[in-house]
Scaffold this motif. Structure first.
Motif, PDB file in Angstrom:
ATOM      1  N   LEU A  32     -14.537  -2.558   3.668  1.00 56.03           N
ATOM      2  CA  LEU A  32     -14.818  -1.662   2.542  1.00 56.03           C
ATOM      3  C   LEU A  32     -15.983  -0.730   2.845  1.00 56.03           C
ATOM      4  O   LEU A  32     -16.053   0.370   2.294  1.00 56.03           O
ATOM      5  CB  LEU A  32     -15.104  -2.486   1.287  1.00 56.03           C
ATOM      6  N   ALA A  34     -14.120   1.682   6.365  1.00 55.32           N
ATOM      7  CA  ALA A  34     -12.841   2.397   6.325  1.00 55.32           C
ATOM      8  C   ALA A  34     -12.892   3.716   5.554  1.00 55.32           C
ATOM      9  O   ALA A  34     -12.390   4.729   6.049  1.00 55.32           O
ATOM     10  CB  ALA A  34     -11.748   1.486   5.771  1.00 55.32           C
ATOM     11  N   PRO A  35     -13.471   3.773   4.344  1.00 56.32           N
ATOM     12  CA  PRO A  35     -13.433   5.048   3.607  1.00 56.32           C
ATOM     13  C   PRO A  35     -14.060   6.209   4.368  1.00 56.32           C
ATOM     14  O   PRO A  35     -13.563   7.337   4.311  1.00 56.32           O
ATOM     15  CB  PRO A  35     -14.214   4.720   2.322  1.00 56.32           C
ATOM     16  N   ALA A  87      -4.066   1.510   7.184  1.00 53.04           N
ATOM     17  CA  ALA A  87      -4.938   0.346   7.343  1.00 53.04           C
ATOM     18  C   ALA A  87      -4.049  -0.857   7.636  1.00 53.04           C
ATOM     19  O   ALA A  87      -3.163  -1.184   6.846  1.00 53.04           O
ATOM     20  CB  ALA A  87      -5.763   0.108   6.084  1.00 53.04           C
ATOM     21  N   CYS A 115      -6.820  -4.230   0.345  1.00 49.45           N
ATOM     22  CA  CYS A 115      -5.764  -3.226   0.128  1.00 49.45           C
ATOM     23  C   CYS A 115      -5.923  -2.570  -1.238  1.00 49.45           C
ATOM     24  O   CYS A 115      -5.903  -1.342  -1.354  1.00 49.45           O
ATOM     25  CB  CYS A 115      -4.390  -3.893   0.252  1.00 49.45           C
ATOM     26  N   LEU A 123      -9.167  -0.347  -1.263  1.00 49.72           N
ATOM     27  CA  LEU A 123      -9.051   0.864  -0.437  1.00 49.72           C
ATOM     28  C   LEU A 123      -8.075   1.851  -1.045  1.00 49.72           C
ATOM     29  O   LEU A 123      -8.306   3.071  -1.009  1.00 49.72           O
ATOM     30  CB  LEU A 123      -8.622   0.498   0.984  1.00 49.72           C
ATOM     31  N   ARG A 178      -9.692   3.829  -3.724  1.00 48.63           N
ATOM     32  CA  ARG A 178     -10.575   4.873  -3.215  1.00 48.63           C
ATOM     33  C   ARG A 178      -9.812   5.969  -2.485  1.00 48.63           C
ATOM     34  O   ARG A 178     -10.233   7.135  -2.485  1.00 48.63           O
ATOM     35  CB  ARG A 178     -11.600   4.263  -2.257  1.00 48.63           C
ATOM     36  N   CYS A 230      -1.240   1.027   3.462  1.00 49.34           N
ATOM     37  CA  CYS A 230      -1.715  -0.286   3.903  1.00 49.34           C
ATOM     38  C   CYS A 230      -0.536  -1.113   4.408  1.00 49.34           C
ATOM     39  O   CYS A 230       0.454  -1.291   3.698  1.00 49.34           O
ATOM     40  CB  CYS A 230      -2.410  -1.022   2.766  1.00 49.34           C
TER      41      CYS A 230
END
Length: 236
Positions: free
Chosen positions: A51, A54-55, A62, A83, A86, A89, A95
């Motif tokens: 978290l 990744a963003p 992902a 999942c 993300l 966001r 995913c």
């Protein structure tokens, strides 16, 4: 020969990896980085790392291990929580859930969290590469038989019909039922004598009213509708 880049994509498919086993991450990274149209842009070993990283990396896909940690209850489906977070966001993120377990409960939760696909770790390397390409192109991918098992779970579910279904008009419920039957937009348009663009717009409205982001999630709710009393008629 280099595989074609999906329409609208300026470069390789950007992939982020989440798995608590370093050797698994290393093996998957080597596999994917060996493809000319795929690039692994980052990885993490746990939920917090995924978290956090990744963003900022803005991956297209992902690849998430469903179960993290040493088998502890709180780690059982931690990858599914990643999942869900993300996707909240980055709604455009696909995913792909990866697990050693053929777990219907995890499968159901992954679909409802917005996962685009779910594959077992026993999958061949070439099939995993193709799975990444498939979800990157916007398609859903589930292991053979997975959808049928989820629908069976829904049919056996005694929970009441979700209130979101009552928000749909009769025409929207009709389209939702056809989604549940697996029909494409074109097939739905021909069945209902509508323009395909009209069907596409209706489906966008249905997804918004149901609060879901993917067609497969709508299909799960369609199965609930099929096996419950119909909701009261609403406006067309």
């Amino acid at each position: 020969m280099t595989p074609p880049t999906p329409p609208g994509r300026p470069g390789p498919v950007r992939v982020f990896l989440l798995d608590d086993h370093e050797m698994v991450r290393r093996g998957v990274r080597d596999l994917l980085d060996g493809e000319p149209d795929i690039e692994v842009v980052g990885e993490a070993a746990d939920q917090r790392g995924a978290l956090a990283r990744a963003p900022a990396l803005r991956p297209d896909v992902a690849l998430l291990d469903v179960r993290l940690g040493p088998g502890s209850p709180e780690g059982d489906h931690e990858g599914i929580e990643v999942c869900r977070e993300l996707r909240a966001r980055m709604p455009e993120l696909a995913c792909l859930m990866l697990t050693s377990f053929d777990d219907d409960e995890a499968l159901f939760d992954a679909i409802m969290a917005g996962a685009a696909g779910y594959v077992l770790k026993q999958i061949k390397g070439s099939d995993l590469v193709n799975a990444v390409r498939t979800v990157a192109a916007g398609a859903s991918l589930l292991d053979p038989g997975a959808t049928a098992r989820v629908m069976a779970r829904v049919r056996g579910d005694e929970d009441p019909v979700p209130p979101e279904l009552a928000r749909l008009s009769p025409r929207e419920r009709e389209i939702l039922e056809l989604i549940g039957e697996g029909l494409t937009n074109g097939q739905i348009a021909r069945r209902l004598y509508l323009a395909e663009k009209t069907v596409k717009n209706r489906i966008s409205s249905i997804l918004a009213k149901l609060g879901v982001g993917r067609r497969i999630q709508a299909a799960v709710l369609a199965e609930k509708l099929r096996h419950r009393d119909p909701a009261p008629d609403g406006p067309e």
